[in-house]
Write an enzyme that holds these catalytic residues in place. Structure first.
Site, PDB file in Angstrom:
ATOM      1  N   ARG A   7       0.809  -1.227   0.000  1.00  0.00           N
ATOM      2  CA  ARG A   7       0.000   0.000   0.000  1.00  0.00           C
ATOM      3  C   ARG A   7       0.842   1.277   0.000  1.00  0.00           C
ATOM      4  O   ARG A   7       0.331   2.352  -0.251  1.00  0.00           O
ATOM      5  CB  ARG A   7      -0.952   0.000   1.208  1.00  0.00           C
ATOM      6  CG  ARG A   7      -2.174  -0.862   0.967  1.00  0.00           C
ATOM      7  CD  ARG A   7      -3.300  -0.434   1.879  1.00  0.00           C
ATOM      8  NE  ARG A   7      -3.167  -1.043   3.200  1.00  0.00           N
ATOM      9  CZ  ARG A   7      -3.621  -0.483   4.328  1.00  0.00           C
ATOM     10  NH1 ARG A   7      -4.195   0.702   4.297  1.00  0.00           N
ATOM     11  NH2 ARG A   7      -3.494  -1.107   5.474  1.00  0.00           N
ATOM     12  N   LYS A  44       9.028  -0.808   3.061  1.00  0.00           N
ATOM     13  CA  LYS A  44       8.229   0.055   3.938  1.00  0.00           C
ATOM     14  C   LYS A  44       8.994   0.555   5.154  1.00  0.00           C
ATOM     15  O   LYS A  44       8.948   1.745   5.480  1.00  0.00           O
ATOM     16  CB  LYS A  44       6.964  -0.692   4.378  1.00  0.00           C
ATOM     17  CG  LYS A  44       6.133   0.118   5.337  1.00  0.00           C
ATOM     18  CD  LYS A  44       4.719  -0.388   5.447  1.00  0.00           C
ATOM     19  CE  LYS A  44       4.617  -1.637   6.273  1.00  0.00           C
ATOM     20  NZ  LYS A  44       3.213  -2.043   6.446  1.00  0.00           N
TER      21      LYS A  44
END
Ligand code: UD1
Ligand code: CA
Length: 447
Positions: free
Chosen positions: A18, A25
């Protein structure tokens, strides 16, 4: 933490899709440090750190090693759930006698104090301790299931929860600790993947422990502290929280932040007493500001040291390696890089000082430029103590200006200047009396 050593297993193998990023991340930053660095810092009291990464996440392993050379890196080949991820680090915990804490690499706001509470719970006799929180919106989180006596009997993942269970707002942060490596290993071995996601859930360890008659406990934290980062929007939300904490801590230590919400600090910013920071200032990593210094509005500062009583700005940029001694003044539209500005020296207007030293009490006039780069290499400029650099001078490095010397305005100085000398390179002024009046008369005749 001062107790016996513990082992932290930091899970970071999740893909973080996402984020829509080429960067793993946990290598995104808040407060000038990676998410991973924040987690590792919170766990710093834990003696050994393991980081579980996915294949092709070498950069995460390297970042962890750079933060803590003793960190052990484990690669989880396939992402088959949190229990499976922990299992990957078996070599580290199998024979480990002390407590094992499982942390998430994408949960950077956890405070070391909360980890301390986990340790206390373990020391107080608990076998498995989980951090729980009241979620404003519990959707997606594992729910804490309590028995009649208020004891944690299990955790139900959202996807597997019944209508009734979904009404529970007390949620699992994901952070969990086990009395020893053996306790963890015994529970992990029995976790299956018969659930909605077909994954091996670490949360199943709770029900197994409860059924074994082990003592399960929950430590509560604020939702803010266990908030994960899964998207750019959540990254920005975490940044906002980190900034609030950093500003509060600077003010706590005796700094005035005129408009705190407009000042951005870094995880390692050091700010002394009676420092004043005016609105709209951005401070990157590696900055220390000593007592009594003032940072005026609209400055950008990174990897720089600002001495006692110095003033900077408004609109100044201090780049890496800028060091300002006591009472130095750096004014508007001045850029300083890899340079020492001596005690009481003044660089007040529209100036670039790079790869230089400016001696104590020197005065660098408006528009002075150190020409430090010749297109191939960087060269140094030394400006002696007490010297005076006239406005709009170019100092072509390598060059030395002696102590107490004067440089005439508008000079291009490419040779060393002796102490107390005057050096100037501009042509001498000539004057033609009446020239302008004659010129105007000529022009008006032509019209
Ligand atoms: C997990 C918890 C849930 C909790 C929530 C809090 C489980 C089964 N569920 O759910 O109870 O409320 O966190 O945010 O543990 N990871 C790996 N390898 C894997 C899977 C995950 O390293 O195979 C890492 C991820 O990178 C992440 C962490 O483990 O850092 C959590 O994984 P994630 O898939 O986000 O768990 P949730 O479904 O959110
Ligand atoms: Ca998650």
């Amino acid at each position: 933490m001062t107790q016996t050593n513990a082992l932290a297993i930091i899970l970071a193998a999740g893909k973080g899709t996402r984020m829509k990023s080429g960067l793993a991340k946990v290598l995104h930053k808040i407060g000038g440090a990676t998410l991973l660095a924040h987690v590792m810092k919170a766990a710093a009291g834990v003696d050994r750190a393991c980081v579980v990464i996915a294949p092709e996440m070498e950069a995460v392993g390297e970042a962890a090693k750079a933060l803590d050379p003793t960190a052990e890196i484990f690669v989880q080949r396939e992402q088959r759930g949190t229990a499976h991820a922990v299992q990957t680090a078996e070599a580290a915990f199998a024979n480990f006698g002390g407590p094992v804490v499982v942390l998430y690499g994408d949960t950077p706001l956890l405070r070391a104090g909360t980890l301390g509470e986990i340790r206390q719970a373990l020391d107080g006799g608990a076998d498995v301790v989980v951090i729980g929180f009241e979620a404003a919106d519990p959707t997606g989180y594992g729910r804490m299931l309590l028995d009649a006596g208020g004891r944690l009997l299990g955790i139900r993942e959202h996807k597997d929860a019944s209508e009734e269970e979904r009404k529970v707002t007390l949620c699992n942060s994901g952070i969990v600790a086990f009395r020893s490596g053996k306790t963890l290993g015994d529970l992990l071995r029995r976790i299956g993947n018969d659930n909605a996601k077909g994954e091996f859930y670490l949360t199943d360890a709770l029900a197994l422990a409860y059924d074994d008659g082990l003592e399960t406990r929950m430590v509560r934290s604020e939702e803010e502290e266990v908030r994960g980062v899964n998207s750019r929007a959540e990254l920005a939300a975490a940044e906002a929280i980190i900034q609030q904490r950093l500003r509060a801590s600077a003010m706590e230590k005796g700094a005035t932040l005129v408009a705190p919400e407009t000042v951005f600090l870094s995880h390692d910013t050091v700010i002394g007493k009676d420092v004043i920071i005016e609105p709209n200032v951005v401070i990157g990593p590696g900055v220390s500001i000593e007592d009594g210094a003032t940072i005026k509005a609209f400055c950008h500062i990174e990897r720089a040291q600002i001495g006692k009583g110095a003033t900077v700005g408004p609109f100044a940029r201090l780049r890496p390696g800028a060091t300002l001694a006591k009472d130095a003044h750096v004014g508007n539209f001045v850029e300083i890089k890899q340079s020492d500005i001596g005690e009481g020296a003044k660089v007040n207007h529209l100036t670039y000082i790079g790869d230089a030293s400016v001696g104590a009490g020197a005065n660098v006039g408006a528009g002075t430029i150190t020409c430090n780069y010749d297109g191939f290499a960087k060269h140094r400029t030394e400006i002696g103590a007490g010297s005076f650099i006239g406005s709009n001078s170019a100092l072509v490095a390598p060059v030395k200006i002696g102590e107490g010397a004067y440089i005439g305005s508008g000079s291009v100085i490419s040779k060393d200047v002796s102490p107390d000398a005057l050096a100037l390179t501009r042509t001498s002024q000539e004057e033609r009396p009446g020239w302008a009046a004659k010129m105007r008369a000529r022009r008006s005749r032509k019209k």
